[in-house]
Design a protein around this motif. Structure first.
Motif, PDB file in Angstrom:
ATOM      1  N   HIS A  36     -62.915  27.916 -57.707  1.00 26.89           N
ATOM      2  CA  HIS A  36     -62.739  29.212 -58.220  1.00 26.89           C
ATOM      3  C   HIS A  36     -63.492  31.088 -57.825  1.00 26.89           C
ATOM      4  CE1 HIS A  36     -61.506  27.031 -60.789  1.00 26.89           C
ATOM      5  NE2 HIS A  36     -61.856  25.732 -61.413  1.00 26.89           N
TER       6      HIS A  36
ATOM      7  N   LEU B 174     -55.527  26.157 -61.283  1.00 27.77           N
ATOM      8  CA  LEU B 174     -56.233  26.958 -60.283  1.00 27.77           C
ATOM      9  C   LEU B 174     -55.395  28.607 -60.653  1.00 27.77           C
ATOM     10  CD1 LEU B 174     -56.858  24.719 -57.024  1.00 27.77           C
ATOM     11  CD2 LEU B 174     -58.840  26.039 -58.155  1.00 27.77           C
TER      12      LEU B 174
ATOM     13  N   LEU C 209     -60.145  23.216 -51.718  1.00 22.97           N
ATOM     14  CA  LEU C 209     -59.943  23.761 -52.912  1.00 22.97           C
ATOM     15  C   LEU C 209     -61.306  23.034 -53.314  1.00 22.97           C
ATOM     16  CD1 LEU C 209     -57.899  26.363 -53.827  1.00 22.97           C
ATOM     17  CD2 LEU C 209     -59.732  27.132 -52.653  1.00 22.97           C
TER      18      LEU C 209
ATOM     19  N   ILE D  17     -53.063  29.117 -59.614  1.00 22.62           N
ATOM     20  CA  ILE D  17     -52.730  30.176 -57.866  1.00 22.62           C
ATOM     21  C   ILE D  17     -51.033  29.560 -58.334  1.00 22.62           C
ATOM     22  CG2 ILE D  17     -51.434  29.143 -55.565  1.00 22.62           C
ATOM     23  CD1 ILE D  17     -54.360  28.659 -55.874  1.00 22.62           C
TER      24      ILE D  17
ATOM     25  N   PHE E 119     -53.718  28.619 -49.001  1.00 22.84           N
ATOM     26  CA  PHE E 119     -54.852  27.452 -49.472  1.00 22.84           C
ATOM     27  C   PHE E 119     -54.115  26.055 -49.139  1.00 22.84           C
ATOM     28  CE2 PHE E 119     -55.635  31.420 -52.527  1.00 22.84           C
ATOM     29  CZ  PHE E 119     -56.939  32.043 -51.761  1.00 22.84           C
TER      30      PHE E 119
ATOM     31  N   LEU F 203     -50.228  27.793 -52.472  1.00 23.09           N
ATOM     32  CA  LEU F 203     -51.549  26.721 -52.771  1.00 23.09           C
ATOM     33  C   LEU F 203     -50.230  26.265 -51.214  1.00 23.09           C
ATOM     34  CD1 LEU F 203     -53.609  24.907 -52.581  1.00 23.09           C
ATOM     35  CD2 LEU F 203     -51.702  23.951 -54.297  1.00 23.09           C
TER      36      LEU F 203
ATOM     37  N   LEU G  80     -51.697  34.462 -53.322  1.00 26.49           N
ATOM     38  CA  LEU G  80     -51.693  32.962 -53.900  1.00 26.49           C
ATOM     39  C   LEU G  80     -50.806  32.465 -53.479  1.00 26.49           C
ATOM     40  CD1 LEU G  80     -54.513  33.930 -56.164  1.00 26.49           C
ATOM     41  CD2 LEU G  80     -54.761  34.773 -54.451  1.00 26.49           C
TER      42      LEU G  80
ATOM     43  N   HIS H  83     -59.130  36.625 -54.002  1.00 23.89           N
ATOM     44  CA  HIS H  83     -58.087  37.088 -53.397  1.00 23.89           C
ATOM     45  C   HIS H  83     -57.565  37.656 -54.538  1.00 23.89           C
ATOM     46  CE1 HIS H  83     -58.617  36.123 -49.550  1.00 23.89           C
ATOM     47  NE2 HIS H  83     -58.942  34.563 -49.277  1.00 23.89           N
ATOM     48  N   ARG H  84     -57.703  36.874 -56.022  1.00 25.58           N
ATOM     49  CA  ARG H  84     -56.632  37.780 -56.527  1.00 25.58           C
ATOM     50  C   ARG H  84     -57.382  39.230 -57.110  1.00 25.58           C
ATOM     51  NH1 ARG H  84     -54.290  33.716 -59.974  1.00 25.58           N
ATOM     52  NH2 ARG H  84     -56.328  32.819 -59.765  1.00 25.58           N
TER      53      ARG H  84
ATOM     54  N   VAL I 254     -60.768  31.758 -54.490  1.00 21.20           N
ATOM     55  CA  VAL I 254     -59.395  32.031 -55.208  1.00 21.20           C
ATOM     56  C   VAL I 254     -59.699  33.535 -56.646  1.00 21.20           C
ATOM     57  CG1 VAL I 254     -57.459  31.711 -57.323  1.00 21.20           C
ATOM     58  CG2 VAL I 254     -58.901  29.180 -54.749  1.00 21.20           C
ATOM     59  N   GLU I 255     -60.573  33.847 -57.092  1.00 16.26           N
ATOM     60  CA  GLU I 255     -60.821  34.871 -57.819  1.00 16.26           C
ATOM     61  C   GLU I 255     -60.409  36.588 -57.100  1.00 16.26           C
ATOM     62  OE1 GLU I 255     -59.112  34.852 -61.044  1.00 16.26           O
ATOM     63  OE2 GLU I 255     -58.743  32.384 -60.635  1.00 16.26           O
TER      64      GLU I 255
ATOM     65  N   ALA J 114     -51.938  23.770 -59.589  1.00 14.61           N
ATOM     66  CA  ALA J 114     -52.211  24.744 -58.704  1.00 14.61           C
ATOM     67  C   ALA J 114     -51.937  25.186 -60.038  1.00 14.61           C
ATOM     68  CB  ALA J 114     -50.645  25.330 -57.676  1.00 14.61           C
TER      69      ALA J 114
END
Length: 229
Positions: free
Chosen positions: A94, A125, A12, A127, A6, A109, A107, A100-101, A97-98, A122
């Protein structure tokens, strides 16, 4: 390994964190309002045009922090996070990101903004891996630790440097681009080298030039900040 890479500013985060930090330091009286605003605007225009001299910019952008010292800088950044960054972290970012988590992706950045500004973002977030412009440090007088000098350490993570830094990050783990599946989200034409390197480039809130390239090449375009979640 599946990697979700990202960019930060305007990808983001709804603002440019480096520019916003400069504005914030003026607001709290660390810089001369007129002189700093003029230089900050000039550098930002160069960034958008893809002509930024990042070494000159980092020296300029970190000067107030360098002069104030680590304790004052940390306290100011905590206030900056609360007053400026938090309102610019929208739910849609958010959620991305979540997503992909939840899929188990690693993850990362990857930002052209320096580590002082971006490391707390970071963490906010969630990450765990940050590739940012690293700052040279030197010992403080009296042996009380070290502090930034205003110079960049190593290869700056900007333009082609993002590819170099991601390659180095992978190499530290015994990997190369051939060993991973990468998705990269970015808003900026400056990130075209890394977008062209990954398997899944996603033009996210793209500037006009990147949007045109993405549409021409059939890349996914994600207007993240248009989503209300």
């Amino acid at each position: 390994m599946n990697l979700a890479l990202f960019d930060l500013d305007h990808t983001l985060l709804q603002i440019d964190s480096d520019y916003a930090w400069g504005v914030y330091t003026t607001r709290i009286g660390w810089t001369d309002p007129e002189a700093f605003a003029q230089r900050n605007d000039e550098f930002y225009a160069h960034y958008k045009a893809g002509t930024l001299d990042i070494h000159d910019y980092v020296r300029f952008a970190t000067d107030a922090v360098r002069q104030r010292g680590p304790q004052a800088a940390a306290a100011a950044h905590a206030d900056f996070m609360r007053e400026v960054v938090e309102p610019a972290l929208l739910p849609a970012a958010h959620a991305l990101v979540e997503q992909h988590r939840a899929h188990g992706d690693t993850l990362v950045l990857v930002t052209a903004t320096n580590e002082f500004v971006t490391r707390p973002i970071a963490r906010r977030l969630g990450i765990p891996h940050l590739i940012a412009v690293e700052l040279e440090r030197a010992p403080l007088p009296g042996g009380s630790g070290d502090w930034i000098t205003g110079a960049i350490r190593g290869v700056p993570s900007a333009r082609e440097g993002k590819v170099t830094r991601v390659q180095a990050w992978l190499a530290e783990r015994g990997l190369s681009f051939d060993d991973v599946h990468c998705t990269f989200y970015s808003d900026s034409i400056n990130d075209l080298p890394l977008l062209e390197k990954v398997q899944v480039p996603v033009a996210t809130n793209p500037d006009d030039r990147l949007r045109a390239i993405a549409q021409e090449r059939g890349w996914h375009v994600l207007d993240l900040f248009d989503k209300i979640t």
